[in-house]
Design an enzyme around this catalytic site. Structure first.
Site, PDB file in Angstrom:
ATOM      1  N   ARG A   8      47.117  51.713  47.530  1.00  0.00           N
ATOM      2  CA  ARG A   8      45.923  51.985  48.465  1.00  0.00           C
ATOM      3  C   ARG A   8      46.658  52.628  49.940  1.00  0.00           C
ATOM      4  O   ARG A   8      46.140  53.281  50.542  1.00  0.00           O
ATOM      5  CB  ARG A   8      45.139  50.754  48.666  1.00  0.00           C
ATOM      6  CG  ARG A   8      44.090  50.919  49.962  1.00  0.00           C
ATOM      7  CD  ARG A   8      43.459  49.310  50.030  1.00  0.00           C
ATOM      8  NE  ARG A   8      42.506  49.478  50.922  1.00  0.00           N
ATOM      9  CZ  ARG A   8      42.711  49.244  52.040  1.00  0.00           C
ATOM     10  NH1 ARG A   8      43.977  49.134  52.762  1.00  0.00           N
ATOM     11  NH2 ARG A   8      41.831  49.280  53.200  1.00  0.00           N
ATOM     12  N   ALA A  41      54.361  44.954  13.756  1.00  0.00           N
ATOM     13  CA  ALA A  41      55.275  45.965  13.092  1.00  0.00           C
ATOM     14  C   ALA A  41      54.894  47.000  12.466  1.00  0.00           C
ATOM     15  O   ALA A  41      55.350  48.099  12.610  1.00  0.00           O
ATOM     16  CB  ALA A  41      55.687  44.971  11.983  1.00  0.00           C
ATOM     17  N   LYS A  54      37.020  38.741  42.777  1.00  0.00           N
ATOM     18  CA  LYS A  54      37.578  39.323  43.769  1.00  0.00           C
ATOM     19  C   LYS A  54      39.036  39.008  43.169  1.00  0.00           C
ATOM     20  O   LYS A  54      39.746  37.926  43.325  1.00  0.00           O
ATOM     21  CB  LYS A  54      37.588  39.004  45.285  1.00  0.00           C
ATOM     22  CG  LYS A  54      38.480  39.876  46.133  1.00  0.00           C
ATOM     23  CD  LYS A  54      37.967  39.537  47.769  1.00  0.00           C
ATOM     24  CE  LYS A  54      38.784  40.492  48.611  1.00  0.00           C
ATOM     25  NZ  LYS A  54      40.186  40.257  48.724  1.00  0.00           N
ATOM     26  N   CYS A  57      73.743  12.611  35.987  1.00  0.00           N
ATOM     27  CA  CYS A  57      72.461  12.807  35.460  1.00  0.00           C
ATOM     28  C   CYS A  57      71.483  11.425  35.905  1.00  0.00           C
ATOM     29  O   CYS A  57      72.192  10.463  35.825  1.00  0.00           O
ATOM     30  CB  CYS A  57      72.238  13.053  34.202  1.00  0.00           C
ATOM     31  SG  CYS A  57      70.469  12.819  33.492  1.00  0.00           S
ATOM     32  N   CYS A 104      70.530  13.067  26.348  1.00  0.00           N
ATOM     33  CA  CYS A 104      69.919  12.595  27.588  1.00  0.00           C
ATOM     34  C   CYS A 104      68.542  12.539  27.077  1.00  0.00           C
ATOM     35  O   CYS A 104      67.899  13.314  26.581  1.00  0.00           O
ATOM     36  CB  CYS A 104      70.076  13.640  28.610  1.00  0.00           C
ATOM     37  SG  CYS A 104      69.027  13.149  29.996  1.00  0.00           S
ATOM     38  N   GLU A 132      31.099  39.704  41.540  1.00  0.00           N
ATOM     39  CA  GLU A 132      32.118  39.771  40.309  1.00  0.00           C
ATOM     40  C   GLU A 132      33.504  39.192  41.096  1.00  0.00           C
ATOM     41  O   GLU A 132      33.397  39.082  42.435  1.00  0.00           O
ATOM     42  CB  GLU A 132      32.417  41.025  39.737  1.00  0.00           C
ATOM     43  CG  GLU A 132      32.751  42.016  40.694  1.00  0.00           C
ATOM     44  CD  GLU A 132      33.232  43.602  40.187  1.00  0.00           C
ATOM     45  OE1 GLU A 132      32.537  43.959  39.179  1.00  0.00           O
ATOM     46  OE2 GLU A 132      33.768  44.224  40.830  1.00  0.00           O
TER      47      GLU A 132
HETATM   48  S1  IVH Z   1      34.987  46.497  45.567  1.00  0.00           S
HETATM   49  C1  IVH Z   1      34.633  49.151  49.643  1.00  0.00           C
HETATM   50  N1  IVH Z   1      35.602  44.726  43.839  1.00  0.00           N
HETATM   51  O1  IVH Z   1      39.615  43.563  47.618  1.00  0.00           O
HETATM   52  C2  IVH Z   1      35.823  48.500  48.816  1.00  0.00           C
HETATM   53  N2  IVH Z   1      37.609  45.078  45.518  1.00  0.00           N
HETATM   54  O2  IVH Z   1      39.354  43.689  50.835  1.00  0.00           O
HETATM   55  C3  IVH Z   1      35.194  48.329  47.619  1.00  0.00           C
HETATM   56  N3  IVH Z   1      39.259  43.679  45.300  1.00  0.00           N
HETATM   57  O3  IVH Z   1      40.952  46.765  48.655  1.00  0.00           O
HETATM   58  C4  IVH Z   1      36.063  47.264  46.786  1.00  0.00           C
HETATM   59  N4  IVH Z   1      38.684  42.582  43.465  1.00  0.00           N
HETATM   60  O4  IVH Z   1      41.563  45.672  46.639  1.00  0.00           O
HETATM   61  C5  IVH Z   1      35.929  45.404  44.964  1.00  0.00           C
HETATM   62  N5  IVH Z   1      35.971  43.163  42.375  1.00  0.00           N
HETATM   63  C6  IVH Z   1      36.312  43.796  43.288  1.00  0.00           C
HETATM   64  C7  IVH Z   1      37.813  43.550  43.955  1.00  0.00           C
HETATM   65  C8  IVH Z   1      38.151  44.124  44.914  1.00  0.00           C
HETATM   66  C9  IVH Z   1      39.568  42.720  44.469  1.00  0.00           C
HETATM   67  C10 IVH Z   1      40.039  44.011  46.511  1.00  0.00           C
HETATM   68  C11 IVH Z   1      40.411  45.655  46.515  1.00  0.00           C
HETATM   69  C12 IVH Z   1      39.849  45.848  48.037  1.00  0.00           C
HETATM   70  C13 IVH Z   1      40.088  44.525  48.865  1.00  0.00           C
HETATM   71  C14 IVH Z   1      38.774  44.483  49.767  1.00  0.00           C
END
Ligand code: IVH
Length: 674
Positions: A144, A41, A123, A418, A441, A121
């Site tokens: 992209r 709020a 993906k 039902c 029900c 990390e």
């Molecule tokens: S590094 C050179 N880190 O995965 C590209 N990519 O197939 C460097 N993605 O197009 C990417 N998580 O969209 C990176 N922690 C991460 C990611 C990540 C998802 C995707 C990204 C990229 C695709 C690569």
């Protein structure tokens, strides 16, 4: 200052600046750090003040103002953006052995036998985007695309709450002159589920997974639609960066945090490749419990100097690779399709499947959502199908394999009554869902009680599905109020519940009695009324009695409440039975602190209809701002309408207004009122 324009006093300019800085800080606390400093709020109040000032003084317009996060006028098409530095893709590895090979290749190229430091990390399974910040202000956001050229989706990306329009300053790193941030936009799993639930109810085609929903949301030409989808963003790299240098990816990630951008969470520096394995195993086991979809682990050489030395081959860098988790799709057969009765009586067809292992879990059933979805995918009993499960998202049928049909497959027909209570099943006009019309029900009751007890609702610890089923079957609970009349003796007599657990449950019930008004309203499970709307309702009226007595018309005055929700709330409290449940809840001791009702806005009691397009703001923006001042915005013109706002190319509504003698406002006149 240009000749002819009135100078804005310094005081106003300072206030606007202060509000912008403050709101940017609160956005960061809320959306990036998840640690708000003020209530919703209070935030709204600051936001509205800024909107008011910016409307009054258009010369103070700034595309980076926090108010610009709600959307820009719809586009006719996206324009193309060329990336300064191509956006590469990653090579994949699928096993430890392949990861080991990747590591050996890195060592060979670097001509070393020493350990190489990596960062591993998650993906993120979303959509890759690039954000360009010039002197700290977000100027362009793009997809992209093919890696070289993407689409300009700036207006849509600006609506993503965790993407700052302005970078925060930090002592360690000055804001770069130009910073191209790369990362992944995604839709959290829970938001994906509720988006699809809504779409299933309204009969819109469902999104197959959170990634498709994200892509669909980013490709909206009207950013007001994107703004309604709770998209989120994590960054994982840079394109061009002018004005700062970093020695390693890890250092860059730290700087991102300082500028107010979230790096991909759960990343770790791994001094050896063995540590990389550990991170991969760890993330694979945690995958289901994360709030967003991940489809693997990205492994990157940490040092930028070494990255440069390694270079790239064709479209992927030699310094990184993606470890892909095992497939989460499998082929199985549909043994049967059975309707399942939900909380508000919706009959959801569920496919019973021949048990199949997918990503470490045995899958035995999959929701088919509704009849339209079954028709669209042409799923028949006996079909061979591809089933997918993504994280903890409920497994679903991707498609059937018609080539495998034998001719013995059967179509599913929704029953006329039902399967649980035998009442008539009806399909409301314009809806995809079939509903059980039975007022008592047991299936509906069980689902309502589960919803009531769930975390986020009344949060009754230990009151799970198995116990609720027994309570309903034994007629110990016929509405949520009955739960609070249960004794430890009654509970201890149930299967699976010892004396100790029974006492614990009674204590949990007791604890749950202390709640908040929005929670209680949301827990009642009123159709179309989610938690956020319940909060609006509670804040607007301040107490439960007023909400229960409010007429549909009055309910529509509440910000964010449209005709459908208003009708549903009024219908719910219109039923004597539901009012009795609320009374029982309060009588058994459920209580909540009083809320101060918000003062009625300046335009309270006035009804507006918008027609035609406006030049300086979108229709949803205009609606939001009118509602913020207490006005009601409806879609059809009647004698009760106070004003019709006619923009460019107004439709028949303008004519109708003229006929009925309803005053017609121009855009300028509307802005004056605002
Ligand atoms: S590094 C050179 N880190 O995965 C590209 N990519 O197939 C460097 N993605 O197009 C990417 N998580 O969209 C990176 N922690 C991460 C990611 C990540 C998802 C995707 C990204 C990229 C695709 C690569």
């Amino acid at each position: 200052m240009a000749a002819g324009s009135t100078a804005v006093s310094q005081e106003i300019q300072q206030e606007v600046e202060r509000l912008r800085t403050e709101l940017a800080l609160h956005n960061h606390r809320y959306y990036v750090l998840d640690e708000p400093l003020i209530s919703d709020a209070e935030y709204d109040q600051l936001f509205r003040r800024l909107v008011d000032l910016e409307t009054e003084y258009p010369e103070l317009h700034d595309p980076a103002s926090p108010t610009q996060k709600v959307g820009a006028p719809p586009l006719a098409a996206f324009t193309q953006v060329r990336h300064t530095v191509p956006m590469l893709s990653l090579a994949n590895v699928v096993s430890r052995a392949e990861m080991q090979e990747f590591h050996q290749r890195v060592q060979r190229t670097l001509e070393t036998t020493q350990d190489v430091e990596y960062v591993a990390e998650p993906k993120i399974d979303g959509v890759a985007v690039e954000l360009v910040y010039e002197n700290g202000k977000l100027t362009v956001g793009s997809t992209r695309g093919d890696g070289v050229t993407g689409e300009d989706v700036t207006a849509n990306l600006k609506t993503v709450r965790s993407i700052p329009l302005t970078l925060l300053s930090q002592p360690a790193h000055p804001i770069p002159r130009r910073l191209e941030v790369r990362g992944e936009v995604f839709l959290p799993k829970a938001s994906f589920r509720s988006l699809n639930d809504t779409r299933a109810e309204t009969g819109e085609p469902l999104f197959a997974n959170p990634r498709n929903a994200t892509a669909g949301s980013l490709k909206q030409l009207d950013s007001a639609i994107t703004a309604q989808r709770p998209l989120d963003f994590f960054c994982y790299g840079v394109g061009q960066i002018e004005g700062d240098v970093f020695a390693s990816y890890w250092e860059l990630r730290r700087a991102f945090t300082g500028w107010g951008i979230k790096p991909v969470p759960l990343g770790r520096v791994c001094p050896t490749v063995e540590e990389v394995f550990t991170v991969c195993d760890d993330l694979e086991t945690r995958r289901d419990s994360l709030e967003y979809d991940i489809d693997g682990v990205v492994i990157k050489v940490n040092s930028f100097a070494l990255q440069a030395q390694l270079g790239q081959i064709s479209r992927s860098p030699r310094w990184a690779t993606a470890y892909k988790f095992p497939a989460i799709q499998a082929t199985t057969t549909v043994l049967n399709i059975v309707p399942q009765v939900g909380r508000i009586g919706t009959l959801t067809p569920v496919a019973e499947l021949a048990p199949v292992h997918i990503g470490g879990v045995t899958v035995k059933s999959a929701s088919l959502h509704n009849m339209d979805e079954i028709k669209r995918k042409d799923i028949r009993i006996g079909d061979t199908v591809i089933v997918e499960r993504a994280g903890d998202v409920i497994p679903y049928v991707v498609k059937t394999i018609p080539e495998k049909r034998t001719g013995r497959e059967r179509s599913f027909v929704m029953p006329a009554t039902c399967p649980v209570c035998g009442a008539q099943v009806a399909r409301e006009e314009g809806e995809a869902a079939y509903r059980c019309t039975g007022p008592f029900c047991p299936a509906q009751l069980k689902e309502s009680l589960k919803f009531f007890a769930a975390r986020g609702s009344m949060d009754i610890d230990g009151l799970g599905e198995k116990i609720i089923d027994q309570l309903v079957d034994k007629k110990l609970a016929q509405d949520p109020g009955d739960l609070y009349l249960l004794t430890a003796e009654q509970l201890a007599a149930l299967d699976r519940l010892g004396e100790k657990s029974a006492h614990n449950l009674v204590a949990a019930l007791e604890r749950s009695k202390t709640t908040t008004l929005p929670r209680l309203i949301a827990a009642l499970g009123i159709r179309h009324l989610g938690e956020a709307t319940a909060r609006q309702l509670a804040e607007y009226f301040g107490d439960l009695d007023r909400i229960m007595q409010a007429e549909e018309e009055a309910l529509q005055d509440v910000p964010d409440i449209g005709p459908e929700v208003a009708r549903s709330v009024a219908a719910f409290f219109g039923q004597e039975r539901n009012r009795a449940v609320v009374k029982k809840l309060l009588d058994t001791g459920v209580h909540f602190p009083r809320l101060e009702a918000k003062p009625a806005g300046r335009l309270h009691g006035q009804t507006f209809v918008l027609t035609g397009s406006l030049a300086s703001l979108t229709r949803p923006q205009a609606k939001q701002r009118l509602e913020a001042l207490g006005a009601k915005v409806t879609s059809s013109v009647s004698k009760k309408t106070d004003y019709v706002v006619a923009g460019i190319d107004p439709g028949s509504k303008r004519d109708k207004a003229e006929k009925l003698g309803v005053p017609i406002l121009s855009e300028e006149e509307l802005l004056e009122k605002l």
